[in-house]
Design a protein around this motif. Structure first.
Motif, PDB file in Angstrom:
ATOM      1  N   GLN A 121      -4.253  -7.248 -10.663  1.00 23.29           N
ATOM      2  CA  GLN A 121      -3.466  -6.041 -10.878  1.00 23.29           C
ATOM      3  C   GLN A 121      -2.816  -5.570  -9.587  1.00 23.29           C
ATOM      4  O   GLN A 121      -1.729  -4.969  -9.607  1.00 23.29           O
ATOM      5  N   ASP A 141       1.037  -4.377  -9.031  1.00 24.41           N
ATOM      6  CA  ASP A 141       1.383  -3.082  -8.435  1.00 24.41           C
ATOM      7  C   ASP A 141       2.328  -3.259  -7.245  1.00 24.41           C
ATOM      8  O   ASP A 141       3.281  -2.482  -7.070  1.00 24.41           O
ATOM      9  N   HIS A 156       5.842  -3.887  -8.431  1.00 19.33           N
ATOM     10  CA  HIS A 156       6.500  -2.636  -8.823  1.00 19.33           C
ATOM     11  C   HIS A 156       7.003  -1.891  -7.587  1.00 19.33           C
ATOM     12  O   HIS A 156       8.125  -1.366  -7.577  1.00 19.33           O
TER      13      HIS A 156
END
Length: 737
Positions: free
Chosen positions: A139, A143, A146
C-alpha cells in the motif's frame, strides 16, 4: 447431549473465575498476534485452472514484465483546453518522472508520446507497470504513486486512478457497523427487560468476535485471504455470538423466574437445553460454511473456513464464558419480583403474550397462512429468473471514489468497451521460430474480424519470441451480455489459428477473469446445493427424529433463498432503490454471492429451526398435543427468536453502507435472507405446517428409529439425571448421631 452439557455447566460455574481468566488471556494473546503479525489482505478473486489464470501463470513464468500489476493514471484537461498544451505536457512529464521513481515501478508510459489520448485530446491515460503481481504491491507504493502525481494536480489537471494496482482493501468497523451494535443492544434491552442482562450477550460476543477476526488476520500471514473473508468473519462472528448468548441468557432468566430456583442449577439447565440447541445449530453453520470447499475455488474455501472458525469461537464462548458470567452475576439477573424465597404458589406473569396470540392466530387458519406466505415469497423470487453473475467493475465503486471517476472518464473518452479491455496471450514455444510471426499475424487478423472488437493493438513479444500478448477493446462494457458472448466466441474461433499451428492461446484480462469465475461457480452450484439439502435432511432428522420436519425445513429454506435472490437482483442488478442503499451503478450480482448466501443462510435458518422446533418437540413430549405444543413454543421462544433475527438483520444490514460493493451486497443479501427466513418461514409458515401435520410430524419409521442415535437436544433425559444426582447427594450426607 443435554446431560453432558448440564454436567459441563456445573463444572464451569464452580471454576468461573478460571474460565473468565482463560478467555481474557486468550483474547490478549490473539490481539497481540493479530495486530502485530497480520498478513496482507487481497482484493482479487482468482480461480486456478481457468483460462484467464492460466494466461496469468504463463506471463508470470515466461513474460514477467507483462504480468505485474498496472496502475492506470487517467488525466483530464480543464474545459477549453487539451492535454497536448505545453503547460500540461510539462506537468505530466514531471509527475510521471516521479512516478517512475516509486519502488517497484518497472515502466511508465506517456499519454502524448504513447498515443493514449482520446479523439478530442482532453482525456488520456498513462500506465504505470509494477514489477510485483497486483496482490503483492504494498500500500505504501500505491500511496507514493498518488503523491507523485501532485504536480499534475497542482497545475490544474484532473487526476484519477484505475487498474489492478490501484485498489485498496475496504475498511471495517466504521460508524455503520457501530450503529448495528447499538441497535443490537437496544433489541436485547427490550427483549430481556434488563440493561445488565442485555449487556452480557454483547460483551461475550465482542470477546468472541475479537478472538475470531484477529485470529483470521494472523492466519492471513500464512494463507492468501481476501478482504471479504475478514468481513464475513466479522459479520457472522458478531451476529451468531450475540444470538447464541441471547438464547442461553433468555433461558436462564426464564428458569430464574420460577419460585425457589437456584442460580447454579438455572445456569446448568439453561446450558443443557438452550446450549444443546446452540451446539447443534452452530455445528450446522460450521458444516455449511466448510462445504464451500466443494466449489473447488480456493478464495471461497478460505472465506468459508475463516467464517466457520469464528462461529466455532462463538459456540465455545456461549458454552463456557457465558455460563461463567451468568454464575458471577448471580441474583442480579433474576427478574424483578422473584427471589429464592418467593411463595411457590406465586406465578410470574405469563411470558410471550404476543407469541401465544400469534400461535393461536396461525393455528386457526393454517392453510390460509401457508398459501399467503408462499405466494408472497414466490412474488419476491420472480426477478431471480434474470439473475446474471459477475465481479464488480470500477463502475460499481462508490461515486466519490477515484476508481468510479476514472471509469467514467475512460468511458467518455474512449467508449464503454475500453473498461472491458482484454488481452490474448499466445504461447508459441512449440512452433518453429519461422512459423511464429505468421501465427501471431493470423491471430491478430482473426481478432480484428470479430464484429464486437473495436481495436486490436500490435503484438508485444517476450525476449525469446515464445510468448506474444495482443490487446483488444470490445465495443461494449464489462457487464454487457454482448461482451460475455464475444469472449466465448473469441475463445472458440479467433484463437484457432495459433492452436492449429501447434501453439496455445488464452483470452484473459479482468473481464475474462470475471467470466471465468462466474462460470466456475455456476458449474459448482448444483452439487453444492445438493450437498446442503442432504445435510439439512440428515442433521434435522437426527435432531428431531422425524422425516417430515426436515423436509418441511428444507422446502422453507429453498423458498427463503429464492425470495432473497429475487430481492438482490431487483436492487443490485435491475437498479431499484440504488440511491437509498448508496449503490453506484446497477450491475450483475457478485458471482460468489449465491453460493455464499446458500451456505450462510442454510446455517442460520437451521439455527431458528432448531431453537423453535426443539421447543415444540419438548412440549409435545410433555403434553402429546401437537397444536398446544406449537402455541406454547411460540409463547416461550417466539419473542427471543424474533429478537435474535432482528439483531442479525441489524448487524448484517449495517454492512450495506460499507463502501466495498462486494461487502455491501453480501450484507444486504444476508439481512434480507435472515429477515425473510425468520419472520416469514420459521415464525409463520413452520407453525402453520406443524399444525397441519399434527402428530404425524413426529413419526419416524421403525427401521430409521433403530438406526438414528438419540441426541436429546430438548433435555428429555435431564429430569431423571437430576433426580438421580439429588438422590446420590442425599445418600452421601452422613446421618445425624
Amino acid at each position: 447431549m443435554a446431560v453432558r452439557l448440564y454436567r459441563w455447566a456445573q463444572w464451569v460455574t464452580r471454576h468461573r473465575r478460571r474460565v473468565l481468566g482463560a478467555w481474557l488471556l486468550l483474547l490478549l494473546v490473539v490481539v497481540g498476534l493479530g495486530t502485530t503479525l497480520r498478513g496482507r489482505i487481497s482484493t482479487e478473486f482468482t480461480v486456478p485452472a481457468v483460462e484467464s489464470q492460466r494466461a496469468q501463470n504463463l506471463l508470470g513464468s515466461k513474460f514477467p514484465e507483462s504480468a505485474g500489476g498496472v496502475a492506470r493514471v487517467v488525466l483530464q484537461a480543464p474545459a477549453g483546453s487539451d492535454l497536448t498544451a505545453q503547460r500540461w505536457q510539462t506537468a505530466i512529464a514531471t509527475s510521471l518522472r516521479r512516478a517512475a521513481g516509486v519502488p517497484g515501478v518497472l515502466q511508465v508510459t506517456d499519454p502524448v508520446q504513447g498515443g493514449t489520448l482520446a479523439m478530442d485530446r482532453t482525456i488520456g491515460y498513462a500506465d504505470v507497470r509494477f514489477r510485483q503481481l497486483p496482490g503483492d504491491i504494498p500500500q505504501s507504493a500505491k500511496d507514493r504513486l498518488h503523491d507523485a502525481m501532485e504536480p499534475a494536480r497542482a497545475a490544474g489537471l484532473r487526476v484519477e486512478f484505475a487498474g489492478s494496482a490501484s485498489s485498496a482493501p475496504a475498511e471495517l468497523g466504521g460508524p455503520a457497523e457501530g450503529l448495528g451494535v447499538i441497535l443490537a443492544y437496544a433489541v436485547l434491552a427490550v427483549t430481556l427487560t434488563s440493561l445488565l442482562a442485555a449487556g452480557l450477550p454483547l460483551i461475550t460476543a465482542l470477546v468472541g468476535v475479537g478472538i475470531g477476526v484477529l485470529g483470521v488476520q494472523f492466519v492471513s500471514r500464512y494463507v492468501q485471504m481476501t478482504n471479504t473473508a475478514t468481513a464475513l468473519a466479522l459479520m457472522l462472528g458478531l451476529a451468531v455470538g450475540i444470538d447464541y448468548a441471547l438464547f442461553i441468557v433468555a433461558r436462564h432468566r426464564e428458569q430464574l423466574s420460577r419460585p425457589g430456583s437456584d442460580v447454579g442449577d438455572c445456569v446448568a439447565r439453561a446450558v443443557a437445553t438452550a446450549g444443546s440447541a446452540v451446539f447443534f445449530a452452530g455445528v450446522t453453520v460450521i458444516v455449511a460454511l466448510s462445504a464451500l470447499a466443494i466449489t473447488g475455488i480456493p478464495f471461497l474455501t478460505v472465506m468459508g473456513l475463516a467464517a466457520a472458525a469464528t462461529v466455532l469461537v462463538a459456540i465455545l464462548v456461549a458454552l463456557t464464558l457465558v455460563p461463567a458470567v451468568l454464575s458471577m452475576a448471580g441474583e442480579r439477573l433474576r427478574p424483578r419480583g422473584m427471589s429464592t424465597h418467593s411463595d411457590p404458589a406465586h406465578r410470574p406473569k405469563t411470558p410471550g403474550r404476543w407469541g401465544s396470540a400469534w400461535g393461536r392466530a396461525v393455528s386457526r387458519a393454517p392453510w390460509a397462512v401457508v398459501l399467503t406466505a408462499v405466494l408472497a415469497l414466490l412474488t419476491l423470487a420472480v426477478p431471480a429468473r434474470e439473475l446474471r453473475l459477475g465481479l464488480p467493475s470500477d463502475e460499481t465503486q462508490p461515486k466519490t471514489s477515484t476508481q468510479h471517476k476514472s471509469y467514467e472518464l475512460l468511458a467518455k473518452g474512449f467508449g464503454p468497451g475500453f473498461n472491458a479491455s482484454l488481452v490474448v496471450v499466445a504461447d508459441t514455444a512449440h512452433l518453429a521460430a519461422s512459423d511464429r510471426p505468421t501465427a501471431i499475424r493470423d491471430l491478430t487478423a482473426a481478432l480484428a474480424k470479430d464484429p464486437d472488437v473495436v481495436t486490436v493493438t500490435r503484438p508485444v513479444v517476450n525476449r525469446d519470441g515464445t510468448v506474444a500478448v495482443v490487446g483488444l477493446v470490445p465495443r461494449t462494457g464489462p457487464d454487457d451480455p454482448a461482451t460475455i458472448d464475444m469472449v466465448h466466441r473469441l475463445r472458440e474461433h479467433a484463437t484457432t489459428a495459433v492452436k492449429k499451428a501447434g501453439g496455445t492461446a488464452y483470452v484473459a484480462g479482468a473481464t475474462a477473469g470475471a467470466i471465468d469465475v462466474s462460470g466456475k461457480l455456476s458449474a459448482a452450484m448444483p452439487l453444492f446445493l445438493s450437498v446442503i439439502v442432504a445435510l439439512a435432511v440428515l442433521l434435522l432428522a437426527l435432531a428431531f427424529r422425524s422425516v417430515l420436519v426436515p423436509l418441511k425445513a428444507v422446502l422453507g429454506f429453498l423458498l427463503s433463498i429464492a425470495a432473497t435472490l429475487g430481492t438482490v437482483v431487483w436492487v443490485f442488478q435491475q437498479g431499484h432503490l440504488v440511491d437509498a442503499f448508496q449503490i453506484a451503478a446497477a450491475a450483475p450480482v457478485v458471482s460468489f454471492l449465491p453460493v455464499l448466501l446458500i451456505s450462510v443462510l442454510f446455517g442460520l435458518a437451521m439455527d431458528y429451526e432448531v431453537f423453535l422446533v426443539s421447543r415444540m418437540r419438548e412440549y409435545f413430549l410433555a403434553t402429546g398435543d401437537a397444536q398446544t405444543a406449537v402455541v406454547r413454543s411460540l409463547a416461550r421462544s417466539g419473542r427471543v427468536i424474533a429478537a435474535a433475527a432482528l439483531i442479525m438483520t441489524a448487524v448484517f444490514g449495517s454492512f450495506v453502507f460499507n463502501r466495498d460493493p462486494v461487502i455491501k451486497s453480501i450484507g444486504f443479501a444476508l439481512a434480507v435472507g435472515v429477515f425473510v427466513d425468520a419472520f416469514v418461514i420459521r415464525l409463520t409458515v413452520v407453525p402453520a405446517v406443524m399444525c397441519l401435520l399434527g402428530r404425524r410430524a413426529w413419526r419416524l419409521p421403525r427401521w430409521l428409529e433403530r438406526v438414528l442415535p438419540n441426541v436429546d437436544i430438548e433435555g428429555a433425559d435431564l429430569p431423571s439425571y437430576r433426580a438421580a444426582q439429588q438422590a446420590a447427594n442425599q445418600t452421601d450426607v452422613p446421618a445425624a448421631p
